[in-house]
Write a protein that holds these residues in place. Sequence first.
Motif, PDB file in Angstrom:
ATOM      1  N   ALA A 159       2.455   1.859  -3.420  1.00 44.98           N
ATOM      2  CA  ALA A 159       1.483   2.045  -4.290  1.00 44.98           C
ATOM      3  C   ALA A 159       1.241   3.613  -4.137  1.00 44.98           C
ATOM      4  O   ALA A 159       0.960   4.105  -5.206  1.00 44.98           O
ATOM      5  CB  ALA A 159       0.135   1.237  -4.050  1.00 44.98           C
ATOM      6  N   ALA A 171      -8.328  -2.022  -3.091  1.00 49.30           N
ATOM      7  CA  ALA A 171      -8.863  -2.573  -4.251  1.00 49.30           C
ATOM      8  C   ALA A 171      -9.582  -1.340  -4.972  1.00 49.30           C
ATOM      9  O   ALA A 171      -9.512  -1.216  -6.087  1.00 49.30           O
ATOM     10  CB  ALA A 171      -9.825  -3.565  -3.985  1.00 49.30           C
ATOM     11  N   SER A 198       1.224   1.414  -9.763  1.00 44.10           N
ATOM     12  CA  SER A 198       0.540   1.818  -8.358  1.00 44.10           C
ATOM     13  C   SER A 198      -0.468   0.988  -8.318  1.00 44.10           C
ATOM     14  O   SER A 198      -0.915   0.278  -7.254  1.00 44.10           O
ATOM     15  CB  SER A 198       0.266   3.345  -8.316  1.00 44.10           C
ATOM     16  N   ALA A 199      -1.576   1.068  -9.371  1.00 42.65           N
ATOM     17  CA  ALA A 199      -2.521   0.013  -9.307  1.00 42.65           C
ATOM     18  C   ALA A 199      -2.230  -1.330  -9.205  1.00 42.65           C
ATOM     19  O   ALA A 199      -3.234  -2.119  -8.541  1.00 42.65           O
ATOM     20  CB  ALA A 199      -3.380   0.258 -10.640  1.00 42.65           C
ATOM     21  N   GLU A 200      -1.179  -1.953  -9.785  1.00 47.52           N
ATOM     22  CA  GLU A 200      -0.968  -3.125  -9.746  1.00 47.52           C
ATOM     23  C   GLU A 200      -0.605  -3.574  -8.202  1.00 47.52           C
ATOM     24  O   GLU A 200      -0.870  -4.595  -7.799  1.00 47.52           O
ATOM     25  CB  GLU A 200       0.519  -3.296 -10.552  1.00 47.52           C
ATOM     26  N   LEU A 255     -11.680  -7.144 -10.705  1.00 50.38           N
ATOM     27  CA  LEU A 255     -11.309  -6.969  -9.283  1.00 50.38           C
ATOM     28  C   LEU A 255     -12.121  -7.817  -8.358  1.00 50.38           C
ATOM     29  O   LEU A 255     -13.623  -7.589  -8.569  1.00 50.38           O
ATOM     30  CB  LEU A 255     -11.066  -5.433  -8.904  1.00 50.38           C
ATOM     31  N   GLU A 269       0.847  -1.068   0.026  1.00 46.70           N
ATOM     32  CA  GLU A 269       0.120  -0.060  -0.006  1.00 46.70           C
ATOM     33  C   GLU A 269       0.821   1.146   0.317  1.00 46.70           C
ATOM     34  O   GLU A 269       0.355   2.220  -0.838  1.00 46.70           O
ATOM     35  CB  GLU A 269      -0.952   0.228   1.151  1.00 46.70           C
ATOM     36  N   TYR A 303      -1.500  -2.112  -5.589  1.00 43.90           N
ATOM     37  CA  TYR A 303      -2.955  -1.863  -4.768  1.00 43.90           C
ATOM     38  C   TYR A 303      -3.702  -3.069  -4.989  1.00 43.90           C
ATOM     39  O   TYR A 303      -4.158  -3.695  -3.995  1.00 43.90           O
ATOM     40  CB  TYR A 303      -3.575  -0.683  -5.162  1.00 43.90           C
ATOM     41  N   ARG A 304      -3.902  -3.827  -6.180  1.00 44.58           N
ATOM     42  CA  ARG A 304      -4.522  -4.952  -6.499  1.00 44.58           C
ATOM     43  C   ARG A 304      -3.887  -6.233  -5.616  1.00 44.58           C
ATOM     44  O   ARG A 304      -4.371  -7.118  -5.594  1.00 44.58           O
ATOM     45  CB  ARG A 304      -4.640  -5.073  -7.899  1.00 44.58           C
ATOM     46  N   TRP A 305      -2.577  -6.104  -5.591  1.00 41.03           N
ATOM     47  CA  TRP A 305      -1.833  -7.319  -4.889  1.00 41.03           C
ATOM     48  C   TRP A 305      -2.037  -7.178  -3.509  1.00 41.03           C
ATOM     49  O   TRP A 305      -2.098  -8.161  -2.750  1.00 41.03           O
ATOM     50  CB  TRP A 305      -0.439  -7.063  -5.271  1.00 41.03           C
ATOM     51  N   ALA A 312      -6.934   0.765  -6.564  1.00 41.43           N
ATOM     52  CA  ALA A 312      -6.382   0.006  -7.619  1.00 41.43           C
ATOM     53  C   ALA A 312      -7.362   0.363  -8.807  1.00 41.43           C
ATOM     54  O   ALA A 312      -7.297   0.560  -9.907  1.00 41.43           O
ATOM     55  CB  ALA A 312      -6.534  -1.411  -7.269  1.00 41.43           C
TER      56      ALA A 312
END
Length: 860
Positions: free
Chosen positions: A390, A415, A402-404, A434, A387, A406-408, A418
């Motif tokens: 990101a 989410a 950054s989105a990648e 998602l 976090e 956050y998704r992880w 993301a």
Amino acid sequence: MIPHTLTSSRLILDGPTQRFLDTVESEPLAPVTVAIPAPGGYGKTTVLGELARIYDAAGVRVLGPADARAATDPTAVLVVDDAQQLSAPVLAELTALAATGAARMVVAYRPWPRPVELTSLVDLLGSSGPQLPLGPWDRSTVAAYLSDHLALPPVPSMIDFACAQTGGVPKFLAHIATALADAPGWLEQDEPQVPRAALAALRPDLDRLDHEVESYLLAVEAGVGRHAELVADLLGNDADAMRDVMEAARATGLLGADGSLLPIARRAMSMLVPAERRIVVRQRLAELQRQRGGPVLDLAKSLLGTGVGGAGIAAVFQTAAIEAMATQPALAARMYTAAVAAGTPVVALAAGWARAAARSGDLDRALRLADQTIATDGAPHRAEAAEVAAAALAHRGQLGRSAELYRWAGPGFPASFAAIGLLGTGHPADVEALPEPKADSVPPTLLAGAAALMADGVRESVTGSTTAAMSRLVRASALLEPAGQALLLPDSPAALAALVGLHGGELALAESVLERASGAELGGALLAPRHRLLQAWIAMTRGKLALAREQLVVAARSVRVLEPRDWLFAVALEVGIARRNSDLATLRRTWSQACEAVMRHPVDLFTVLPLSEFTVAAARLRDQSRVRPHLDEARRLLASLDNPPLWSTALHWGCLHAAIIAEQPAAARDHAAVLAANAKHCAYCAVLAEAATCWLAVVAGHVDANRVEAAARGLHDAGLCWDGARLAGQAAIRTSDRKAMVGLLNCARVLQGRPVKPAVPPASAPTPAAHRPHARGVPPVASVASVAETGGGGVLSEREREVAALVIAGLTYKQVGDRLFISAKTVEHHVARMRQKLGSTSRAELFDQLRQLVRPNPEA
């Protein structure tokens, strides 16, 4: 006790003490039984010395405790100092003597220690005579004392300083007076401090402290003196024993009425007590406080840089970091650094340390720590580290990465963030993929709710209406205001709302949400520049260029270095302000930075505004190739989102003007066609579409004055004040209809907030209809000073004064024309007329005369 070397011919005493001595002096043989209680340094010895002098002058023998049996002599008086130090048998003898009532007796003592025998004596004295407690001096007494003991009369600031530092304790006041007498330059100091000589004079008092009292005073110095249980744990005492220690500390005179150390005593302890003893006490207090679950931040701050180590103090630093995180992230980062230095493994606290570093603006350290944690299998708090990384990457302009991350990081607010990043980089399908959080798996925190609203708002801006998008984003911002600076965000809902407002013509609402976010310090120092830069962008859009420049400067100065996203907007503002000011020199000077900024920051949905500004500037500088790849990337991104009208309109508006400047009519028509297609999306898009149609007609030489004025006013009402005035002004210089020209010029003036005035050029001036458009023209013309008649035979007209003010400010004829919405030829005509009126024989002579007559435009 006040040293006798400082005593002047006039003894300074408080009122009650002076009245007592006056009574004794008037009746030296009268019965007297007085107790004088006071802590150390309050002047007991001085008072007894003056009393002895009075009795001696009256022929009365002054006896001490060793001669107590002779005190019944009517020509004798028993004077006892520091009675608390006398042995039990001596105190018992004095008590028996007092019980007879046959002796005159004055006994001075400290309130602690208080042996039983002293209590009996004091009680007996109190029953047969008055007590004369000595207290701290008031301001007038301090002033009188300093006046007697210094070569110069004390100024009010010196009196206030002495009162504040000593608390009015006479002994400490004497130390300061002595030191000041030896340091006459003290009054010249900007921030005077207690002289070192005055502090050194307290060494005997500190050396006499026993171990427990010293430890207690060190605890008071550390700010925990009121935490009786904590200090009792430090000393290993029970409640009764702690009361004794506290009373003993008060008896030293080093404490004020509120139980805190007097400032002079605090500084003396910091200078004279060995550092290792002070550190040991503070370390032990910090460890005890942590074990008790109490706050440790203040104690931990005093231990920074001392080199203390061990598991206990490392845990203290880590606890202090957590305490500081909400409001002092930079301090929290220092605490994490200290915890590692004290022995905590980096991996155990890297995620928290990274968060503190990021929130304090140190994104390099944050990214290093977070990446180290993410890459270590089994490391604690890997999701938190993701976090942090990101959020940092979003500020660095790496929205896709950054989105990648956050998704992880998992469900919940990561989410949602993301989703924002995926939409911002043109991946709507990935947003749908998602995973939905399981019921009750994510706590419904303020951040979670706000992040969900932010994601919905951005989604609505792409697929729905501007109003719905703004509503969600404004609500998200309000939801996070109570959390203020305690949050680490990739972007603030206020910033996103402002961007949507700028793209959709909702400038008033955008400005309001930014002001509230700034007031709440939403996102802390990391997001403060972004909020300020967007406020500057709103001001620039409205044509308030001076205000925009001011806010840009504030934003740039608020941090050591602007992160790439903020720098992109800052440079775009520099370019935009220069272009609107017709400042070609600044535009050229800034262009290299603009090219670097746009290269460092990948194109995303939220950078359309600066890219649009760069596109117009590139056309103005004939350097379109530098931005063409980024424009192509922006078009692909918008296409991946099905060309949302809200976001694509601003880009096509900028490209329209770039095409007009570059004399590319076909490209200009294409952009105007897209704007026309977007017109049905919202009222703002419709305003731009109509304005685009008018621009094409104006460029082609077809000026419908009524339609142009309506379009210009529409732009102004939508917040594009500068654009509206420029459209009206450029149409005015392209029409051959003199009446239409006057009306359009007046319209331009009104939209700039300037008074309406006749704007018909002289009859001999060439018709301006054939002059080509360009990307300059701007704000209000400068104010001019009064102009006197000259020997050349004429008075400058109001229009000539305006032209003169801009010409002597250094603007070219073309730039002056842009400012006044007239052609360069007309400007040249005005200059020629002024030269004729003033009888100038050369251009240099003309400029010298104009400088004497006209005050240049300060904004030129």
